[in-house]
Design a protein around this motif. Structure first.
Motif, PDB file in Angstrom:
ATOM      1  N   SER A   1     -11.759 -14.478   5.345  1.00 20.91           N
ATOM      2  CA  SER A   1     -13.523 -14.437   5.686  1.00 20.91           C
ATOM      3  C   SER A   1     -13.635 -14.508   6.801  1.00 20.91           C
ATOM      4  N   ASP A   2     -12.882 -14.063   7.568  1.00 19.04           N
ATOM      5  CA  ASP A   2     -12.747 -13.665   9.115  1.00 19.04           C
ATOM      6  C   ASP A   2     -12.719 -11.820   9.107  1.00 19.04           C
ATOM      7  N   ARG A   3     -13.089 -11.610   7.733  1.00 16.69           N
ATOM      8  CA  ARG A   3     -13.469  -9.840   7.640  1.00 16.69           C
ATOM      9  C   ARG A   3     -14.176  -9.357   6.879  1.00 16.69           C
ATOM     10  N   LEU A   4     -14.318  -7.809   6.971  1.00 14.20           N
ATOM     11  CA  LEU A   4     -14.265  -7.490   5.404  1.00 14.20           C
ATOM     12  C   LEU A   4     -13.172  -6.765   4.958  1.00 14.20           C
ATOM     13  N   VAL A   5     -13.638  -7.347   3.275  1.00  6.70           N
ATOM     14  CA  VAL A   5     -12.553  -6.868   2.653  1.00  6.70           C
ATOM     15  C   VAL A   5     -13.033  -5.592   1.851  1.00  6.70           C
ATOM     16  N   THR A   6     -12.405  -4.603   1.051  1.00  2.37           N
ATOM     17  CA  THR A   6     -12.720  -3.641   0.413  1.00  2.37           C
ATOM     18  C   THR A   6     -12.851  -4.095  -0.867  1.00  2.37           C
ATOM     19  N   ILE A   7     -13.691  -3.096  -1.702  1.00  2.49           N
ATOM     20  CA  ILE A   7     -12.780  -2.740  -3.072  1.00  2.49           C
ATOM     21  C   ILE A   7     -11.456  -2.218  -3.797  1.00  2.49           C
ATOM     22  N   GLU A   8     -11.139  -1.877  -2.845  1.00  2.55           N
ATOM     23  CA  GLU A   8      -9.909  -0.719  -2.919  1.00  2.55           C
ATOM     24  C   GLU A   8      -8.704  -1.738  -2.816  1.00  2.55           C
ATOM     25  N   GLU A   9      -8.987  -2.417  -1.305  1.00  2.00           N
ATOM     26  CA  GLU A   9      -7.844  -3.330  -1.702  1.00  2.00           C
ATOM     27  C   GLU A   9      -8.234  -4.717  -2.244  1.00  2.00           C
ATOM     28  N   THR A  10      -8.856  -5.119  -2.955  1.00  2.00           N
ATOM     29  CA  THR A  10      -9.143  -6.558  -3.487  1.00  2.00           C
ATOM     30  C   THR A  10      -8.770  -5.659  -4.968  1.00  2.00           C
ATOM     31  N   ALA A  11      -8.883  -4.704  -5.683  1.00  3.65           N
ATOM     32  CA  ALA A  11      -7.929  -3.905  -6.224  1.00  3.65           C
ATOM     33  C   ALA A  11      -6.673  -3.537  -6.374  1.00  3.65           C
ATOM     34  N   ALA A  12      -6.331  -2.998  -6.167  1.00  2.00           N
ATOM     35  CA  ALA A  12      -4.864  -3.580  -5.510  1.00  2.00           C
ATOM     36  C   ALA A  12      -4.226  -4.443  -5.215  1.00  2.00           C
ATOM     37  N   VAL A  13      -4.846  -4.937  -4.463  1.00  2.00           N
ATOM     38  CA  VAL A  13      -3.974  -7.152  -4.787  1.00  2.00           C
ATOM     39  C   VAL A  13      -3.645  -7.585  -5.909  1.00  2.00           C
ATOM     40  N   TYR A  14      -4.987  -7.758  -7.284  1.00  2.00           N
ATOM     41  CA  TYR A  14      -5.018  -7.669  -8.496  1.00  2.00           C
ATOM     42  C   TYR A  14      -4.419  -6.815  -9.454  1.00  2.00           C
ATOM     43  N   GLY A  15      -4.496  -5.815  -8.962  1.00  2.00           N
ATOM     44  CA  GLY A  15      -3.700  -4.865 -10.128  1.00  2.00           C
ATOM     45  C   GLY A  15      -5.063  -4.234 -11.079  1.00  2.00           C
ATOM     46  N   ILE A  16      -6.443  -4.835 -10.498  1.00  2.00           N
ATOM     47  CA  ILE A  16      -7.289  -3.827 -11.902  1.00  2.00           C
ATOM     48  C   ILE A  16      -7.567  -2.962 -11.100  1.00  2.00           C
ATOM     49  N   SER A  17      -8.718  -2.741 -12.299  1.00  2.00           N
ATOM     50  CA  SER A  17      -9.774  -1.460 -12.303  1.00  2.00           C
ATOM     51  C   SER A  17     -10.264  -1.169 -11.011  1.00  2.00           C
TER      52      SER A  17
END
Length: 143
Positions: free
Chosen positions: A21-37
């Motif tokens: 919550s202290d920063r913007l997160v990106t689609i790319e990093e979230t997809a990489a963390v969860y291993g999803i498209s």
């Protein structure tokens, strides 16, 4: 009751955004963390933004963050916003053809079960799911 993959991803995306919550997160990093498209996650983020769960920032340094406090994001609201229908069986839909419908008790029982599920989801907020960033098993994702 089974949630759609879309709803599952929506909840994961919100959990991740709440953890960082202290920063913007990106689609790319979230997809990489969860291993999803990435493409599927973009659709999820778009819907969550339209429903005011996320706030998106466009551009090279953009990303997304929660649009409001985790305590004000009800899980029942998220589920209802991301699941197009709750047609557990054919008779819940508009075009059912079951001959038992006029006298069948299954629809009522399943309707009660669905209501109990949604009532339980309504009792909880995103705040109940927030993780510490270390719980994702990564040091710090690339921003």
């Amino acid at each position: 009751m089974r949630l759609t993959q879309f709803t599952d991803y929506a909840l994961r995306l919100l959990i991740y955004a709440a953890a960082y919550s202290d920063r913007l997160v990106t689609i790319e990093e979230t997809a990489a963390v969860y291993g999803i498209s990435r493409n599927h996650l973009m659709k999820v983020a778009n819907l969550l933004t339209r429903h005011d769960f996320l706030r998106a920032v466009r551009g090279r340094t953009g990303g997304f963050m929660l649009a409001r406090a985790p305590e004000s994001i009800g899980l029942g609201h998220v589920v209802r916003s991301t699941k197009p229908d709750f047609s557990i069986v054919e008779c819940f839909g508009d075009t059912y053809q079951c001959r038992l419908t006029p006298s069948c008790q299954l629809k009522g029982i399943l309707g009660t079960a669905l209501a109990a599920f949604l009532n339980e989801m309504d009792r909880h907020t995103l705040a109940d799911l927030v993780l510490n960033p270390a719980q994702f098993g990564i040091e710090r994702p690339a921003a």
